[in-house]
Design an enzyme around this catalytic site. Structure first.
Site, PDB file in Angstrom:
ATOM      1  CG  HIS B  60      -1.968  -1.098   1.150  1.00 18.14           C
ATOM      2  ND1 HIS B  60      -3.253  -0.899   0.752  1.00 18.14           N
ATOM      3  CD2 HIS B  60      -1.871  -2.426   1.430  1.00 18.14           C
ATOM      4  CE1 HIS B  60      -3.917  -2.051   0.800  1.00 18.14           C
ATOM      5  NE2 HIS B  60      -3.099  -2.985   1.200  1.00 18.14           N
ATOM      6  CE1 TYR B 330      -0.036  -5.113   7.671  1.00 21.39           C
ATOM      7  CE2 TYR B 330      -1.100  -3.108   8.365  1.00 21.39           C
ATOM      8  CZ  TYR B 330      -1.101  -4.266   7.618  1.00 21.39           C
ATOM      9  OH  TYR B 330      -2.186  -4.562   6.815  1.00 21.39           O
TER      10      TYR B 330
HETATM   11  C1  HEM Z   1      -0.885 -11.517   6.089  1.00 22.34           C
HETATM   12  C2  HEM Z   1      -1.577 -10.588   5.529  1.00 22.34           C
HETATM   13  C3  HEM Z   1      -1.100  -9.184   5.298  1.00 22.34           C
HETATM   14  C4  HEM Z   1       0.176  -8.704   5.231  1.00 22.34           C
HETATM   15  C5  HEM Z   1       1.455  -9.491   5.372  1.00 22.34           C
HETATM   16  C6  HEM Z   1       0.101  -7.287   5.011  1.00 22.34           C
HETATM   17  C7  HEM Z   1       1.182  -6.451   4.873  1.00 22.34           C
HETATM   18  C8  HEM Z   1       1.150  -5.075   4.867  1.00 22.34           C
HETATM   19  C9  HEM Z   1       2.275  -4.192   5.027  1.00 22.34           C
HETATM   20  C10 HEM Z   1       3.721  -4.640   5.203  1.00 22.34           C
HETATM   21  C11 HEM Z   1       1.818  -2.910   4.990  1.00 22.34           C
HETATM   22  C12 HEM Z   1       2.654  -1.645   5.155  1.00 22.34           C
HETATM   23  C13 HEM Z   1       2.631  -1.197   6.602  1.00 22.34           C
HETATM   24  C14 HEM Z   1       3.485   0.034   6.934  1.00 22.34           C
HETATM   25  O1  HEM Z   1       4.616   0.192   6.453  1.00 22.34           O
HETATM   26  O2  HEM Z   1       3.020   0.853   7.765  1.00 22.34           O
HETATM   27  C15 HEM Z   1       0.408  -2.995   4.794  1.00 22.34           C
HETATM   28  C16 HEM Z   1      -0.436  -1.921   4.683  1.00 22.34           C
HETATM   29  C17 HEM Z   1      -1.797  -2.031   4.628  1.00 22.34           C
HETATM   30  N1  HEM Z   1      -2.554  -3.187   4.667  1.00 22.34           N
HETATM   31 FE1  HEM Z   1      -1.887  -5.025   4.825  1.00 22.34          FE
HETATM   32  N2  HEM Z   1      -1.206  -6.923   4.947  1.00 22.34           N
HETATM   33  C18 HEM Z   1      -1.968  -8.062   5.131  1.00 22.34           C
HETATM   34  C19 HEM Z   1      -3.337  -8.142   5.160  1.00 22.34           C
HETATM   35  C20 HEM Z   1      -4.171  -7.086   5.043  1.00 22.34           C
HETATM   36  C21 HEM Z   1      -5.604  -7.157   5.116  1.00 22.34           C
HETATM   37  C22 HEM Z   1      -6.412  -8.426   5.387  1.00 22.34           C
HETATM   38  C23 HEM Z   1      -6.047  -5.891   4.938  1.00 22.34           C
HETATM   39  C24 HEM Z   1      -7.437  -5.375   4.913  1.00 22.34           C
HETATM   40  C25 HEM Z   1      -8.397  -5.756   5.611  1.00 22.34           C
HETATM   41  C26 HEM Z   1      -4.904  -5.027   4.787  1.00 22.34           C
HETATM   42  C27 HEM Z   1      -4.959  -3.664   4.592  1.00 22.34           C
HETATM   43  C28 HEM Z   1      -3.873  -2.827   4.583  1.00 22.34           C
HETATM   44  C29 HEM Z   1      -3.968  -1.405   4.443  1.00 22.34           C
HETATM   45  C30 HEM Z   1      -5.238  -0.587   4.331  1.00 22.34           C
HETATM   46  C31 HEM Z   1      -2.674  -0.923   4.469  1.00 22.34           C
HETATM   47  C32 HEM Z   1      -2.239   0.524   4.310  1.00 22.34           C
HETATM   48  C33 HEM Z   1      -2.188   1.163   5.636  1.00 22.34           C
HETATM   49  C34 HEM Z   1      -1.742   2.569   5.454  1.00 22.34           C
HETATM   50  O3  HEM Z   1      -2.367   3.307   4.676  1.00 22.34           O
HETATM   51  O4  HEM Z   1      -0.777   2.911   6.104  1.00 22.34           O
HETATM   52  N3  HEM Z   1      -3.772  -5.778   4.850  1.00 22.34           N
HETATM   53  N4  HEM Z   1       0.003  -4.330   4.720  1.00 22.34           N
END
Ligand code: HEM
Ligand code: HEM
Ligand code: HEM
EC number: 1.11.1.-
Lengths: 202, 356
Positions: B60, B330
């Site tokens: 993202h 995260y």
């Molecule tokens: C094992 C499953 C998942 C992994 C490994 C993962 C991994 C990540 C990582 C590494 C980030 C960046 C975080 C940062 O640097 O602050 C991220 C952001 C995000 N993820 Fe996931 N994610 C997963 C599942 C999900 C699911 C199920 C959702 C939604 C329901 C989701 C929604 C988001 C959103 C909205 C962001 C952006 C947050 C922002 O705007 O800072 N993710 N994800």
């Protein structure tokens, strides 16, 4: 001259030794996994770490108030100095590491939650770079701390089984009569008959 | 007091103590024994897929900050004791983003539109939510997440994933195929403003008496739905979704209803790839209003991580293994980008070019 540490310090030393070693294992284990254990271990890591900080503060106060038994007189000066230096580093780590943990979460904008309803206030302002640097420092100091503890443990065992000079016994709970006859003193002589002038500070 | 050279057995016994402790530590840390998947492994897999973009989120990566407020209706008050769901207004900061690890990717892709929120309660307690526009996720476990990233890794020579690797992965993961079928069939919202954002993962609400209720939630938009033509995605302007958001907010605030869905006995809470059947109890928990967007350079969202395990008292994790995996991933992504110099965001770049 007291031949061992006051009971309170001995109890603290061993309780904290267990807690700190447990914390090092918990810390290393939690960052190695993304399984549900990560969430449970980190929820344990925070309150245990803060408990160590509080115990360390208490211990330091007691230590300043009571002093320490002298090291064996025949121990070379450099070794006496090394022991003192190592002990100061151990104290610094057991206070500094939890403080860094608390500061890093504060800087990263994470709530420092100890139990369901209890969240500690931040101790430093929000700053992503500070979070990143403190996070790396927390890891590095934790590993250095572990190395220091391994050294400390080895030296304690050398005192006990090679030099047999009663240094380990200064942290022990053996009854005086069970100690080497030459070290034996009446139990009463145990407790703080303080000579802070002899070893000021840790 | 040194008498003689200590016997070898003594030396061995003394050395055994630190060696045992060190081995135990190495085992605890996973340096010996079977390989483990940690937050770092996941961040590595994401980097090897999207490339390493220093200073940006590893997933993202393309996003924009916003501020607004949440008016809790009190409708979910009986299910959770958190003051954040008791009737009242709570400050919100958040972030819209698109899926993927490339901070300047085009919006013309059939990927997640996402909304992340931080609600701050009356006593300063915070709640972070990170949601996607699909009700289900492609994988149920961190192992599958990493396997999918590896299978989808572009081959350096062709720039495309190896079809054989993907085929082998899909053969083992029918849940990912089900997700792909869903996303291929479902209409793709043409705006951040008219997407529904789902928690996907289940959580537990803890009520005043201490009883737990399994829930999922979704933010349903007030704005009328419109879909993109999937056949014409390639011709969509690069920052279409972000420009559209700015234009809509210039006309007025945007709103979503927070709908909490309560699980029925037997509904799975540990598998984000399985939707709950229709007809579950739905509760309107309040209204989110987004008043203003700001580029990441000046907004409040860039330097926080929307770790979905940051919950107020009264909301707790479910047994969904993705939650802990997300928290670990995260943290790793945040730790990495925090020490790298943050770069410009897509929105910020456009603004500064316009300004010139
Ligand atoms: C094992 C499953 C998942 C992994 C490994 C993962 C991994 C990540 C990582 C590494 C980030 C960046 C975080 C940062 O640097 O602050 C991220 C952001 C995000 N993820 Fe996931 N994610 C997963 C599942 C999900 C699911 C199920 C959702 C939604 C329901 C989701 C929604 C988001 C959103 C909205 C962001 C952006 C947050 C922002 O705007 O800072 N993710 N994800
Ligand atoms: C004596 C006390 C402590 C010890 C021995 C300790 C030890 C450790 C170790 C070994 C790690 C893994 C480091 C790495 O692999 O990079 C770690 C990580 C961590 N510690 Fe501590 N720690 C202590 C106190 C605290 C406290 C008080 C807090 C917070 C209140 C804290 C929060 C954390 C966090 C958040 C992580 C990293 C988790 C992640 O990034 O995934 N620690 N700690
Ligand atoms: C986490 C682990 C440990 C920590 C942080 C720790 C810390 C310390 C510190 C700071 C002192 C200095 C006391 C003072 O002068 O105020 C000390 C003394 C001592 N420790 Fe430990 N210790 C640990 C584990 C151990 C272990 C495993 C042993 C033995 C097997 C041990 C044996 C001793 C002994 C014998 C002394 C007394 C040394 C003297 O009088 O100079 N410690 N420890």
């Amino acid at each position: 001259m007291p031949h061992r540490f006051p009971l309170a310090i001995r109890l603290l030393h061993w309780t904290m030794a267990l807690l700190i070693i447990a914390m090092l294992f918990i810390g290393a284990a939690m960052v190695s996994t993304a399984s549900p254990a990560y969430a449970s271990l980190i929820a344990l890591h925070r309150p245990l770490g803060i408990a160590i900080l509080l115990l360390a503060a208490l211990r330091l106060v007691l230590r300043f108030a009571t002093g320490a038994p002298p090291l064996p007189a025949d121990l070379p000066r450099v070794q006496q100095r090394a022991a003192r230096g190592a002990h100061i580093l151990l104290y610094l780590a057991m206070i500094g590491l939890p403080l860094i943990g608390w500061a890093m979460l504060s800087a990263g904008g994470y709530p420092v939650r100890l139990t369901a309803g209890f969240v500690l206030p931040p101790i430093v302002p929000r700053d992503a770079l500070a979070y990143g640097l403190l996070r790396q420092t927390h890891g590095l100091i934790a590993f250095a701390f572990f190395a220091l503890i391994l050294g400390h443990l080895t030296v304690a065992l050398i005192h006990r089984f090679v030099r047999r000079d009663g240094v380990l016994e200064t942290m022990g709970f053996a009854r005086a009569a069970a100690l080497d006859p030459e070290l034996a003193e009446p139990e009463e002589a145990d407790e703080p008959e303080v000579e802070p002038a002899e070893t000021p500070g840790p | 007091m040194i008498t003689a050279r200590p016997p070898l057995t003594t030396i061995a016994a003394i050395a055994a103590a630190p060696i045992l402790l060190l081995s135990g530590f190495a085992w605890a840390g996973g340096w010996i024994g079977p390989p483990r998947i940690g937050g770092g492994t996941i961040a590595d897999a994401l980097e090897s897929n999207a490339g390493k973009h220093e200073g940006y989120r590893r997933a993202h990566a393309k996003g924009v900050c916003f501020t607004g407020y949440f008016d809790a209706s009190g409708g979910a008050d009986a299910l959770s004791r958190t003051p954040l769901l008791r009737s009242g207004r709570h400050a919100v900061i958040g972030r819209f983003s698109t899926g993927g690890g490339k901070p300047f990717a085009t919006d013309g892709r059939n990927v997640f539109r996402a909304m992340a929120l931080q609600l701050t309660g009356p006593d300063g307690e915070i709640w972070r939510l990170a949601m996607d526009h699909t009700p289900i996720f492609p994988v149920a476990t961190p192992e599958a997440f990493v396997a999918l990233q590896r299978a989808a890794r572009p081959d350096p020579s062709t720039g495309k994933p190896d079809p054989a690797a993907m085929k082998a992965y899909l053969a083992r993961h029918p849940e990912t195929r089900a997700y792909q079928d869903h996303i291929a069939a479902a209409p793709l919202p043409d705006s951040f403003a008219n997407s529904t954002y789902y928690s996907i993962n289940a959580f537990r609400f803890i009520d005043g008496a201490g009883s737990a209720h399994a829930v999922r939630w979704a933010f349903e938009p007030e704005a009328a739905f419109g879909a993109l033509d999937k056949a014409a995605l390639a011709s969509l302007p690069t920052d279409h979704l972000f420009t559209d958001l700015g234009a809509r907010l210039a006309r007025g605030p945007l709103r979503w209803r927070m709908i909490v869905t309560v699980a029925a006995p037997g509904d799975r809470t540990d598998d984000a790839t399985v939707p709950w059947p229709a007809g579950r109890r739905r509760i309107d928990a309040g209204t989110l209003t987004i008043a203003r967007a700001e580029p990441e350079e000046s907004g409040a969202c860039r330097d926080i991580t929307f770790d979905p395990t940051i919950l107020p008292d009264g909301i707790a994790l479910s047994d969904d293994p993705l939650l802990a995996a997300r928290s670990a991933a995260y943290a790793s992504s945040f730790g990495r980008r925090a020490v790298e110099a943050p770069g410009p965001s897509a929105v910020g770049k456009t603004l500064s070019q316009k300004g010139r």
